[in-house]
Motif scaffolding. Structure first.
Motif, PDB file in Angstrom:
ATOM      1  N   SER A   1       0.830  -1.207   0.000  1.00  0.00           N
ATOM      2  CA  SER A   1       0.000   0.000   0.000  1.00  0.00           C
ATOM      3  C   SER A   1       0.862   1.253   0.000  1.00  0.00           C
ATOM      4  CB  SER A   1      -0.941  -0.005   1.207  1.00  0.00           C
ATOM      5  OG  SER A   1      -1.784  -1.134   1.174  1.00  0.00           O
TER       6      SER A   1
ATOM      7  N   THR B   1      -6.449   9.263  -2.606  1.00  0.00           N
ATOM      8  CA  THR B   1      -5.861   8.118  -1.906  1.00  0.00           C
ATOM      9  C   THR B   1      -5.251   8.566  -0.584  1.00  0.00           C
ATOM     10  OG1 THR B   1      -5.459   7.000  -4.014  1.00  0.00           O
ATOM     11  CG2 THR B   1      -4.195   6.218  -2.111  1.00  0.00           C
TER      12      THR B   1
ATOM     13  N   PHE C   1      -5.700   7.469   3.566  1.00  0.00           N
ATOM     14  CA  PHE C   1      -4.632   6.487   3.734  1.00  0.00           C
ATOM     15  C   PHE C   1      -4.229   6.272   5.183  1.00  0.00           C
ATOM     16  CE2 PHE C   1      -0.148   5.025   3.358  1.00  0.00           C
ATOM     17  CZ  PHE C   1      -0.415   3.815   2.750  1.00  0.00           C
TER      18      PHE C   1
ATOM     19  N   TRP D   1      -8.523  -3.448  -0.723  1.00  0.00           N
ATOM     20  CA  TRP D   1      -8.310  -1.999  -0.802  1.00  0.00           C
ATOM     21  C   TRP D   1      -7.303  -1.680  -1.897  1.00  0.00           C
ATOM     22  CZ3 TRP D   1      -4.048   1.125  -0.412  1.00  0.00           C
ATOM     23  CH2 TRP D   1      -4.278   2.498  -0.307  1.00  0.00           C
TER      24      TRP D   1
ATOM     25  N   ARG E   1      -7.858   0.471  -5.310  1.00  0.00           N
ATOM     26  CA  ARG E   1      -7.116   1.701  -5.602  1.00  0.00           C
ATOM     27  C   ARG E   1      -6.444   1.631  -6.972  1.00  0.00           C
ATOM     28  NH1 ARG E   1      -8.182   6.460  -3.616  1.00  0.00           N
ATOM     29  NH2 ARG E   1     -10.182   5.515  -3.509  1.00  0.00           N
TER      30      ARG E   1
ATOM     31  N   TYR F   1      -9.141   2.157  -9.463  1.00  0.00           N
ATOM     32  CA  TYR F   1      -9.525   3.567  -9.360  1.00  0.00           C
ATOM     33  C   TYR F   1      -8.543   4.418 -10.169  1.00  0.00           C
ATOM     34  CZ  TYR F   1     -10.394   8.094  -7.039  1.00  0.00           C
ATOM     35  OH  TYR F   1     -10.663   9.409  -6.756  1.00  0.00           O
ATOM     36  N   TYR F   2      -7.254   4.156  -9.984  1.00  0.00           N
ATOM     37  CA  TYR F   2      -6.197   4.871 -10.708  1.00  0.00           C
ATOM     38  C   TYR F   2      -6.336   4.672 -12.217  1.00  0.00           C
ATOM     39  CZ  TYR F   2      -1.550   5.155 -12.865  1.00  0.00           C
ATOM     40  OH  TYR F   2      -0.506   5.403 -13.716  1.00  0.00           O
TER      41      TYR F   2
ATOM     42  N   ARG G   1     -13.558   6.029 -12.637  1.00  0.00           N
ATOM     43  CA  ARG G   1     -12.942   5.815 -11.323  1.00  0.00           C
ATOM     44  C   ARG G   1     -13.757   4.829 -10.503  1.00  0.00           C
ATOM     45  NH1 ARG G   1     -16.060  10.283 -10.937  1.00  0.00           N
ATOM     46  NH2 ARG G   1     -17.127  10.714  -8.973  1.00  0.00           N
TER      47      ARG G   1
ATOM     48  N   GLY H   1     -13.095  -1.288  -3.525  1.00  0.00           N
ATOM     49  CA  GLY H   1     -12.019  -1.170  -2.545  1.00  0.00           C
ATOM     50  C   GLY H   1     -12.502  -0.712  -1.184  1.00  0.00           C
TER      51      GLY H   1
END
Length: 148
Positions: free
Chosen positions: A20, A71, A75, A100, A104, A107-108, A119, A125
């Motif tokens: 992460s 993010t 975080f 998660w 992400r 999403y990116y 997105r 996530g």
């Protein structure tokens, strides 16, 4: 003095945390690279709407920046829940950290495609976050109610 003994399986939680952290670092690097490509000078965090209308690269830069910022916004809470819940539930916590992480990444990919509505590919996530919240709450409850 109390001693905390970690189960060997806690290593999986640590791996989820490290992956992460690597992802957040990667996202920051992508913002920096695209900032140069789109010629958005520091200290401005985003290109304004007029600039984005004239230059699609600036629009895409804003997408990269937003992924990274979004993010970062959650975080610290995610990481605390991951590490805390992992003390008692290392394997489920690591698995939820993986959910998660994958969320992400998608999403990116979706957000930086140029169509920010994509997105939502990574919305699942949040299941990882909610699961970690539940495990953290359960662990806290168990600590409070223990007869130690």
């Amino acid at each position: 003095m109390a001693t905390i003994v970690l189960a060997p399986e806690y290593g999986y939680t640590a791996v989820a945390a490290l992956l992460s952290i690597a992802l957040v670092t990667f996202l920051g690097g992508r913002v920096d690279s695209y900032r140069k490509f789109a010629q958005v000078p520091l200290p401005f965090p985003y290109a304004d709407a007029a600039e984005c209308k004239e230059d699609h690269k600036k629009y895409i830069f804003n997408c990269y920046q937003r992924v990274h910022q979004n993010t970062l916004e959650g975080f610290s809470a995610y990481l605390v829940m991951l590490m805390f819940a992992g003390l008692k539930y290392p394997i489920p916590s690591a698995a939820l950290g993986g959910v998660w992480f994958l969320g992400r990444v998608l999403y990116y990919i979706g957000y930086t495609s140029g169509d920010p509505s994509k997105r939502h590919y990574g919305t699942f996530g949040h299941i990882g976050e909610l699961g970690l919240l539940g495990l953290s709450a359960k662990f806290a409850f168990d600590l409070i109610t223990s007869q130690a």
